[in-house]
Design a protein around this motif. Structure first.
Motif, short mmCIF file in Angstrom:
data_model
loop_
_atom_site.label_atom_id
_atom_site.label_comp_id
_atom_site.label_asym_id
_atom_site.label_seq_id
_atom_site.Cartn_x
_atom_site.Cartn_y
_atom_site.Cartn_z
N ASP A 45 0.85 -1.19 0.00
CA ASP A 45 0.00 0.00 0.00
C ASP A 45 0.89 1.24 0.00
N PRO A 46 0.72 2.13 -0.97
CA PRO A 46 1.61 3.29 -1.05
C PRO A 46 1.38 4.36 0.00
N GLY A 47 0.23 4.27 0.70
CA GLY A 47 -0.06 5.29 1.70
C GLY A 47 -0.51 6.58 1.02
N PRO A 48 -0.32 7.76 1.62
CA PRO A 48 0.51 7.92 2.82
C PRO A 48 -0.22 7.49 4.10
N LEU A 49 0.60 7.11 5.07
CA LEU A 49 0.11 6.72 6.37
C LEU A 49 0.56 7.81 7.35
N SER A 50 -0.40 8.42 8.00
CA SER A 50 -0.11 9.53 8.89
C SER A 50 -0.51 9.15 10.31
N VAL A 51 0.45 9.19 11.26
CA VAL A 51 0.19 8.77 12.64
C VAL A 51 0.77 9.79 13.60
N PRO A 52 0.25 9.85 14.82
CA PRO A 52 0.83 10.77 15.82
C PRO A 52 2.07 10.16 16.45
N GLU A 53 2.94 10.99 16.93
CA GLU A 53 4.15 10.53 17.61
C GLU A 53 3.78 9.60 18.76
N GLY A 54 4.53 8.50 18.88
CA GLY A 54 4.28 7.53 19.93
C GLY A 54 3.39 6.38 19.50
N ALA A 55 2.77 6.47 18.35
CA ALA A 55 1.87 5.41 17.89
C ALA A 55 2.66 4.18 17.45
N ILE A 56 1.97 3.07 17.42
CA ILE A 56 2.54 1.85 16.83
C ILE A 56 2.13 1.82 15.36
N SER B 249 9.59 9.38 9.82
CA SER B 249 8.88 9.78 8.60
C SER B 249 9.76 9.53 7.39
N ALA B 250 9.31 8.65 6.53
CA ALA B 250 10.11 8.22 5.38
C ALA B 250 9.23 7.28 4.55
N THR B 251 9.80 6.77 3.48
CA THR B 251 9.15 5.72 2.70
C THR B 251 9.77 4.39 3.08
N TYR B 252 8.93 3.41 3.34
CA TYR B 252 9.39 2.08 3.75
C TYR B 252 9.14 1.10 2.62
N LEU B 253 10.20 0.47 2.19
CA LEU B 253 10.14 -0.47 1.07
C LEU B 253 10.35 -1.89 1.57
N LEU C 58 5.31 7.03 5.12
CA LEU C 58 4.88 7.20 6.51
C LEU C 58 5.19 8.62 6.98
N GLN C 59 4.22 9.21 7.62
CA GLN C 59 4.43 10.54 8.23
C GLN C 59 4.03 10.46 9.70
N VAL C 60 4.97 10.78 10.57
CA VAL C 60 4.72 10.81 12.00
C VAL C 60 4.71 12.26 12.43
N PHE C 61 3.57 12.71 12.92
CA PHE C 61 3.48 14.12 13.30
C PHE C 61 3.58 14.29 14.82
N PRO C 62 4.23 15.38 15.24
CA PRO C 62 4.44 15.61 16.69
C PRO C 62 3.13 15.82 17.44
#
Lengths: 115, 112
Positions: free
Chosen positions: B7-18, B84-88, B108-112
């Protein structure tokens, strides 16, 4: 350990010129090196596989006369894009693999822009 | 059908998430499974390597391979903005000299 460098990191050239990109394994000997290209927001596409001292094996659809690969030593492989055209503009990444290991270590990439 | 689906995403999650990243594949001959992280305009960096089925843990990262389902996962615990990066995902086999087949990457984007 397992550091791979590429030079140059970025190159801009005129259409019709040739560009050489170097890939070096800095702290290990790489029996096999790979060349990939990557378009924006797309995955890596393998172009060719090169083993030290032998001719490169090109993937289907990759012109071997256009993308010349030389793997003269266990630490250096070069990719020369001959008679470059704007459609050759891309991100070129090399990787290196140690003998009998499965993992590949990638260089930082070279961004080529052909005007 | 592609050999490797991601899945290309993007996947956006808050800091600390799994974070859970996944790939499916069709070639049952694959034996070697890898996860790479790629920052923008950089080369991929090897994160995890697994041979055949099973789990592997390294710090905040856990890789899982389920060959019966042809499904691999990467879990990131306590995610950080620096993740935050692209995971291959990438895989090869049956021989260790076979070329790597990559997924398209998940951004993946991890926001503060």
């Amino acid at each position: 350990g397992a550091v791979v460098s590429q030079h140059p990191s970025r190159v801009i050239c005129k259409s019709g010129t040739s560009v050489k990109i170097e890939c070096r394994s800095l702290d290990f000997q790489a029996t096999t090196m790979f060349w990939y290209r990557q378009f924006p927001k797309q995955s890596l596409m393998l172009m060719a596989t090169s083993n030290e001292g032998s001719k490169a094996t090109y993937e289907q659809g990759v012109e071997k006369d256009k993308f010349l690969i030389n793997h003269a030593s266990l630490t250096l492989s070069t990719l020369t894009v001959t008679s470059a055209h704007p459609e050759d503009s891309s991100f070129y990444i090399c990787s290196a693999r140690v003998f009998k290991l499965e993992t590949q270590y990638f260089g930082p990439g070279t961004r080529l822009l052909v005007l | 059908q592609k050999e490797v689906e991601q899945d290309p995403g993007p996947l956006s999650v808050p800091e600390g998430a799994i974070v859970s990243l996944n790939c499916t594949y069709s070639n049952s001959a694959f034996q070697y499974f890898m996860w790479y992280r790629q920052y923008s305009r950089k080369g991929p960096e090897l994160l995890m390597y697994t041979y055949s089925s099973g789990n592997k843990e390294d710090g905040r990262f856990t890789a899982q391979v389920d060959k019966s389902s042809k499904y691999i996962s990467l879990f990131i615990r306590d995610s950080q903005p620096s993740d935050s990066a692209t995971y291959l995902c990438a895989m090869s086999g049956p021989y260790n000299t076979d070329k790597l087949i990559f997924g398209t990457g998940t951004r993946l984007q991890v926001f503060p």
